[in-house]
Design a protein around this motif. Structure first.
Motif, short mmCIF file in Angstrom:
data_model
loop_
_atom_site.label_atom_id
_atom_site.label_comp_id
_atom_site.label_asym_id
_atom_site.label_seq_id
_atom_site.Cartn_x
_atom_site.Cartn_y
_atom_site.Cartn_z
N ASP A 314 55.98 -37.41 3.47
CA ASP A 314 57.35 -37.78 3.78
C ASP A 314 57.39 -39.21 4.27
N THR A 344 63.50 -42.26 1.27
CA THR A 344 63.81 -41.02 2.02
C THR A 344 63.88 -41.24 3.52
N THR A 346 65.31 -42.18 7.16
CA THR A 346 66.63 -42.01 7.75
C THR A 346 67.20 -43.31 8.29
N ASP A 347 66.38 -44.36 8.33
CA ASP A 347 66.85 -45.67 8.78
C ASP A 347 66.25 -46.75 7.90
N LYS A 377 70.99 -50.19 6.21
CA LYS A 377 70.68 -48.79 6.49
C LYS A 377 70.56 -48.50 7.99
#
Length: 429
Positions: A314, A344, A346-347, A377
């Motif tokens: 991930d 992928t 988140t920031d 982002k």
């Protein structure tokens, strides 16, 4: 270096002293039988005389308690509540309240169970064995309800009046002390518990290790963790606890050796174990004059975990791989990993990291794209990101773009001074 994943630490101890599935209930007819063993022979409490003389009350009481034991709540309440409200026998009322406490507990109503037990005990008519067993049960319920000081008070009263010492009671005391941040008291209580039995519970050592750690006795915590692992070499919890305590004590080489031994034996089965080992290598590398060897090992550990299907591929893993490669001076590999993390994540941190490395290689156009993507982002330090963007614009000979980025950096308190100085020097201040 800020890592995407935190080391698994010994943050706390779960509620380690449970209670029975339901309070044990004794029918009146059973209470009347001679006891084979007196459980509290040295109690200071004078045992009261029983006042249950009504056959009707005795019949109803037995029927109600049988319903409790059978899980028939409706019938139990219907029979027991009238006894509590109207019986002339305090003993019958006390036993009925004990039954109601069981019903409350089975419903998950711990506070209700506590209240019923307290009322039962307050009547003061139970035989000593029953009375002190209920008092101990009350302390367990108070622990379950996170009433730690009341639990300590109840245990102190139980021990003083019942004149009984047990390993479990000191373990309960140590648990409550730990929850109240009374670490020296918790240590003393758990050690006392261990001295009273040849079969101490493993969970007691968890409280003891945590208390040692929280009170700054890291060497004792580490020694206990190592001892627990030596006793249970195949227990993954013992391994995790030992590594957590060693890490908290900053004994990184010992923690690495412990995890590497487990890895060689095929005993690392959790994603977090591989991640923690990689992070320990990175931390150790940062503290050395040449971080590259340990950083390389960190990357190898993660790749080994991935190849075995244990470590998840991930965004967090790719960021950690990128950090490892970056610290090992393999910039190209680091950029590749950060780019894998970016879609992928988140920031925008992976994109920003990649952009910063591209800047170091004078790849200004690619750097600008990724830095802007990271800003869009979301990044933790926006001012720093805008200063990097300004550097990319300068590399592309885009002075208006650089000025615009620096003006935005000047709005962040972290970078305001440097950005304003640059703007003033460039004539745009």
């Amino acid at each position: 270096m800020k890592h995407a994943r935190g080391l698994t630490m010994l943050a706390g101890v779960a509620l380690l002293l449970g209670v029975a599935s339901s309070p044990a209930l004794a029918r009146k007819s059973d209470d009347a039988k001679p006891k084979k063993e007196v459980l509290y022979p040295n109690a200071t409490r004078v045992e009261p005389k029983l006042d249950l003389t009504s056959e009707k009350d005795q019949k109803n009481l037995n029927e109600g308690l049988d319903a409790v034991n059978a899980g028939d709540k409706a019938k139990a309440e219907k029979v027991l509540q009238p006894i509590i409200d109207g019986s002339k026998s305090k003993y019958a009322q006390a036993l009925a309240l004990q039954g109601m406490a069981s019903l409350h507990y089975n419903d998950g109503d711990i506070k209700g169970a506590i209240a019923s037990l307290q009322r039962s005990l307050a009547l003061g008519v139970m035989p000593n064995d029953t009375y002190f067993q209920l008092m101990y049960m009350l302390a367990q319920f108070q622990m379950a309800d996170e009433q730690y000081q009341p639990a300590l008070d109840t245990i102190a009263k139980w021990r003083a009046e019942g004149k009984k010492e047990t390993a479990d009671s000191y373990a309960l005391e140590g648990n409550a002390d730990y929850r109240l941040n009374k670490y020296p008291e918790a240590i003393a209580a758990i050690n006392k518990a261990k001295s009273l039995t040849d079969k101490p519970q493993p969970t007691w050592d968890q409280i003891l290790m945590a208390s040692y750690s929280e009170s700054g006795q890291n060497d004792k915590a580490a020694a206990l963790a190592q001892s627990q692992l030596n006793t249970n070499p195949d227990d993954p919890n013992a391994l995790n606890n030992a590594v957590a305590v060693l890490t908290q004590a900053q004994k990184y080489p010992q923690a690495i050796q412990m995890l590497e031994s487990a890895r060689a034996a095929g005993k690392l089965t959790k994603d977090t174990q591989y991640v923690n080992l990689a992070k320990l290598y990175l931390i150790t590398g940062q503290d050395s004059s040449d971080p590259a060897p340990n950083a390389t090992k960190a990357g190898q550990v993660l790749e080994d975990g991935i190849s075995k299907g244990v470590v998840k591929t991930d965004a967090d893993t790719y960021v950690l791989l990128g950090q490892s490669a970056e610290l090992a001076n393999n910039t190209g590999k680091a950029i590749d990993y950060y780019n894998k993390a970016e879609p992928t994540a988140t920031d925008g941190e992976p994109a920003l990291r990649s952009g910063r490395l591209l800047l170091s290689e004078n790849k200004y156009s690619q750097a600008r794209t990724l830095i802007q993507k990271g800003i869009d982002k979301g990044v933790k330090h926006k001012g720093t990101a805008y200063m990097l963007l300004a550097e990319a614009e300068r590399g592309l000979k885009n002075k208006p773009g650089a000025i615009d980025a620096m003006k935005k950096a000047a709005q962040d308190p972290e970078t305001a001074a440097k950005a304003k100085a640059w703007l003033q020097k460039s004539g745009a201040g």
